[in-house]
Each structure stands twice: as structure tokens, then as C-alpha cells.
Design an enzyme around this catalytic site. Structure first.
Site, mmCIF file in Angstrom:
data_model
loop_
_atom_site.group_PDB
_atom_site.id
_atom_site.type_symbol
_atom_site.label_atom_id
_atom_site.label_comp_id
_atom_site.label_asym_id
_atom_site.label_seq_id
_atom_site.Cartn_x
_atom_site.Cartn_y
_atom_site.Cartn_z
ATOM 1 C CG ASP A 68 4.808 3.869 -4.447
ATOM 2 O OD1 ASP A 68 4.339 4.869 -5.014
ATOM 3 O OD2 ASP A 68 4.227 2.771 -4.399
ATOM 4 C CG ASP A 70 7.718 4.479 1.226
ATOM 5 O OD1 ASP A 70 7.055 5.352 0.638
ATOM 6 O OD2 ASP A 70 7.363 3.288 1.310
ATOM 7 C CG ASP A 150 7.419 -6.499 5.922
ATOM 8 O OD1 ASP A 150 8.556 -6.151 5.558
ATOM 9 O OD2 ASP A 150 6.389 -6.272 5.248
#
Length: 452
Positions: A68, A70, A150
Site C-alpha cells: 500500500d 499512503d 506511532d
């Protein structure tokens, strides 16, 4: 005036320190999705900052192929929608995002986040009493956004325009050391979103990294915070954990940190010190099979995994209902299935399409006991027969004895021709003949004669 110039110069030096040429890591625009590059280019043409961000850069630095891509930008969600029009769909309330659609490919675009303490009202940010972020839509700069990520290894930004990386928290250094490190105070970050504890386990297993001590220490104590997460979200997270190809390793880590029992509280009663109960052995066997299927690029079904996980709790419940409730086998399975699935779905809200398949796999274990007459062929015609047989084969590996003989019979039956199948059935009928029906002579009805 000179003072202002000095301040600007200091910011520039700090900024330059965090900007790294991607070419030194053999990274260039050709490594990224064409659609992600188009999104970044279009946002930049409209005067906004835009970067490809997060896990895809981490994976490229590790020599892995990203799945993926982003994008992060300083454009607000509504501005993104104005730029991409019908191609854009805004999603999420807790964390507002834009999805840019390219047919079946979706590029997720997030606006730079700032610290939630900067929120002006509850529409921007809101916390629960336990410190969990219920809403996080305070927008900021790229530096502030990096601080909201995070782990340091995920706080990496790529600009295709000049082929540079931005690394504000030494994520590349941590990546080289194989170290996972939370950004900020670990207790606070886990309280903000307890799912970060699960993400730490997932990355440890997936990336073969270790969790630094300050990030590791609070997990066991804070594990119960997962009960505050919606069960539907936990179900999705459980699939990411257990179906990524490192299921066995992930399971061991979840047990080590006291997180598995938070996801599957109904299974904790079957845990033993040596981890050798039938239920524990089934979990490892099912996950080993799943890992092998992922490695072989075969289709995996979460319903099968959870049917295996809860098989022995189901069997225990069935025996209780038969012995104490006087129910027959079929009714006991139906009622026990309801109770076990209810416990499962309280923690992880599995969709009905999965629970229906779980029931089918369980009931097939009853059907597989029937090996005479037309029953075997009817059982083989069931859409979920293969999954039912696979569970039987795993049970045979764990239970031994008669279950091995049953699994061998069904393996042979599947791959035999019509004549061979008939012989297998006749052999079963000879070994297990139906008891003859007892013939009861009808009693003659007594007639009472009235005296004349």
C-alpha cells in the site's frame, strides 16, 4: 530584524538535517505506485505540501515490496475533495481521511495532524476517561504530523519531486538496528490508542524487529485497555495479526505480552503452563497451516481459522449439554455453537458471513462420522466439505486414535473412483452393521363385554 533572521536560519539547519537523499538507499520514483505519485503531484501543483508516507518507505528501505502507498499533505479533507472531485471520498469520523479512487486501487490521503492538546473544541479532538482518543482531527505541520505517528520507522516521508526522504525521529537508524521505538511517552501513546500494542506485535513478527524496553514494559499492564476498542475493529486487527504469514510467531508474542487473552478471552481457560492442551495445540496447528498457505500464495479463510480455534471449547460445551441437559448430539451442537460464537463475537465482532461458515465446518464434523449408504456422497457435495475435512485432519494429528482412522478413510474416499468408494462404504457397513429393528407383536385389544 537580525534576531528573526537567526531564528529562520536555525529552522533551516534543523530542516536540512532531517532531509536525506533517497538515492543513497537506491530509492527513486519508479519504486512507488503510479497512482500515489499522481496524487502527490496534483496536490503539489495546487500549492500544497504532499509526501508519500509510512510503511511503504519502511518496506523499501528493508528491501521489501510495499503493498500500500499512503499520502500525507497539509491540504484539509475538504480541499482534497475539491481537487479530486468525484474521484475522492471522505471517510472516518475519529480520524478524517480522503480516499482517492483509481478503479479498484485506493490511495489514502491524510492531512498532517498536530497534538490533540492544541484542539479548540471537541469536534477536533476528544479523549475518553482512560486517555483513548475518540476524535483526532487537529491539523498541523509535517513536523507535528511526524510526532503523531506511532513508531519512528513509520515516521518517514518521501518527496518524489526532489527524490528526498524526511526523517524527524531517526527512524532509518532504528530500522538499521532492528529496533521498534514508539514516538513520545509509551504509556500515553498506548492509552491514546490501545491498538498500538497490537501493531507493535505485528511489526515485531512481520519485520523481525525487537521492541525497545521503554516501549515494551507497559504492555502487559495496559493490555486490558483493549476491552475499550470496538469489537469490529479488533476483529479486523486480529486478521492482520494472524493472516499475514507470521501467525505462529505472532501468537507466541501475543501470549508473551498478555494480549492473546484480551482478544480471545473464551480461550484463556484452556491455557496451560506447558502450552500443550488440545486447544493450544490446535491453535498452533491451524496457524502453521495458515502460514504455509500464505507462503504458497493460496487463498485463506478466517472462518476456518476461528472454527479451529474454538473446536475444543465447543466439544466441551457439547458434552456438558448432552450429559446435564439430556440433549441429543445434533441439538447439543446447535446450542453449544450459539453459546461459543456469542462469547467469540463479544470480543471480536465477526461478520455473519464468517460465523455461518464456522457453523458449517463444525456441523460437518458430525456428518463426517456417517460413512454408510448415501451419506458420504452428500457430505462431499457440501460447499464447505474441504474445510471440514481439513479440520478433521488437524484433529487427527492432535487426538490420534479413532480420529486418525476416520481422517484416513475420508482421504481415501475423496480420491477413489465409484467402484472403490462403494467398497469402502460396504466395508463400513460390514464393520458397523445397523442394529436390526426389533419386531413387536401387536397386542390384542381387550374388549369388555357388557352382560346382557
Amino acid at each position: 530584524m537580525p534576531k528573526a533572521r537567526a531564528k529562520k536560519s536555525e529552522q533551516t539547519r534543523r530542516y536540512d538535517k532531517n532531509v536525506i537523499k533517497a538515492a543513497q538507499f537506491d530509492i527513486s520514483p519508479r519504486d512507488f505506485s503510479r497512482n500515489a505519485l499522481n496524487v502527490v503531484e496534483k496536490l503539489q501543483r495546487q500549492g500544497f505540501e504532499a509526501y508519500i508516507v509510512g510503511g511503504c518507505i519502511r518496506d523499501l528501505l528493508l528491501g521489501k515490496k510495499p503493498k500500500d502507498f499512503d499520502v500525507a499533505t497539509n491540504a484539509r479533507p475538504e480541499q482534497i475533495q475539491n481537487i479530486f472531485q468525484r474521484q475522492c471520498r471522505l471517510v472516518g469520523r475519529r480520524f478524517r481521511l480522503a480516499h482517492i479512487m483509481f478503479g479498484r486501487d485506493i490511495i489514502e490521503v491524510a492531512t498532517f495532524r498536530a497534538n490533540h492538546s492544541d484542539a479548540r473544541n471537541e469536534n477536533q479532538a476528544k479523549q475518553s476517561n482512560e486517555g483513548m482518543l475518540l476524535r483526532d482531527n487537529v491539523y498541523g505541520t509535517i513536523e507535528q504530523d511526524a510526532a503523531r505517528r506511532d513508531f519512528t520507522v513509520n515516521a518517514l516521508y518521501y518527496n518524489p519531486q526532489d527524490n528526498t526522504l524526511r526523517d524527524y525521529f531517526e527512524g532509518i537508524k532504528d530500522l538499521k538496528a532492528g529496533k521498534l521505538r514508539l514516538i513520545g511517552d509509551p504509556v500515553t501513546r498506548y492509552q491514546e490508542d490501545p491498538v498500538r500494542m497490537l501493531r507493535s506485535i505485528r511489526f515485531m513478527a512481520k519485520l523481525d524487529m525487537f521492541l525497545e524496553k521503554p516501549s515494551e514494559q507497559p504492555i502487559r499492564e495496559l493490555a486490558p485497555l483493549l476491552k475499550n476498542i470496538p469489537p469490529a475493529r479488533l476483529f479486523d486487527e486480529s486478521l492482520k495479526l494472524l493472516q499475514a504469514g507470521q501467525g505462529v510467531k505472532t501468537y507466541r508474542l501475543l501470549r508473551q505480552y498478555g494480549l492473546f487473552e484480551q482478544l480471545f478471552p473464551a480461550l484463556s481457560a484452556y491455557f496451560t503452563e506447558k502450552e500443550d492442551s488440545f486447544a493450544e495445540r490446535m491453535i498452533v496447528t491451524a496457524l502453521t497451516s495458515t502460514d504455509e498457505r500464505v507462503a504458497d500464495k493460496l487463498r485463506i479463510n478466517p472462518a476456518f481459522l476461528f472454527a479451529a480455534f474454538f473446536w475444543y471449547p465447543l466439544r466441551e460445551k457439547v458434552e456438558i449439554l448432552k450429559n446435564e441437559g439430556g440433549l441429543n448430539n445434533h441439538d447439543a451442537y446447535a446450542l453449544a455453537g450459539n453459546e461459543v460464537l456469542d462469547l467469540f463475537c463479544r470480543a471480536l465482532a465477526a461478520p455473519r458471513r464468517h460465523t455461518a461458515v464456522i457453523r458449517d465446518i463444525w456441523f460437518l464434523q458430525l456428518q463426517l462420522l456417517k460413512r454408510t449408504g448415501s451419506a458420504p456422497m452428500r457430505t462431499m457435495e457440501h460447499p464447505k466439505f474441504r474445510a471440514g475435512f481439513d479440520l478433521l485432519a488437524m484433529r487427527a494429528e492432535i487426538e490420534g486414535g479413532e480420529t486418525i482412522e476416520l481422517a484416513k478413510w475420508w482421504h481415501e474416499y475423496q480420491f477413489s473412483n465409484g467402484e472403490q468408494r462403494e467398497q469402502l462404504i460396504q466395508e463400513q457397513q460390514r464393520l458397523h452393521p445397523k442394529p436390526k429393528k426389533k419386531y413387536y407383536r401387536p397386542r390384542r385389544r381387550k374388549t369388555t363385554c357388557s352382560a346382557e
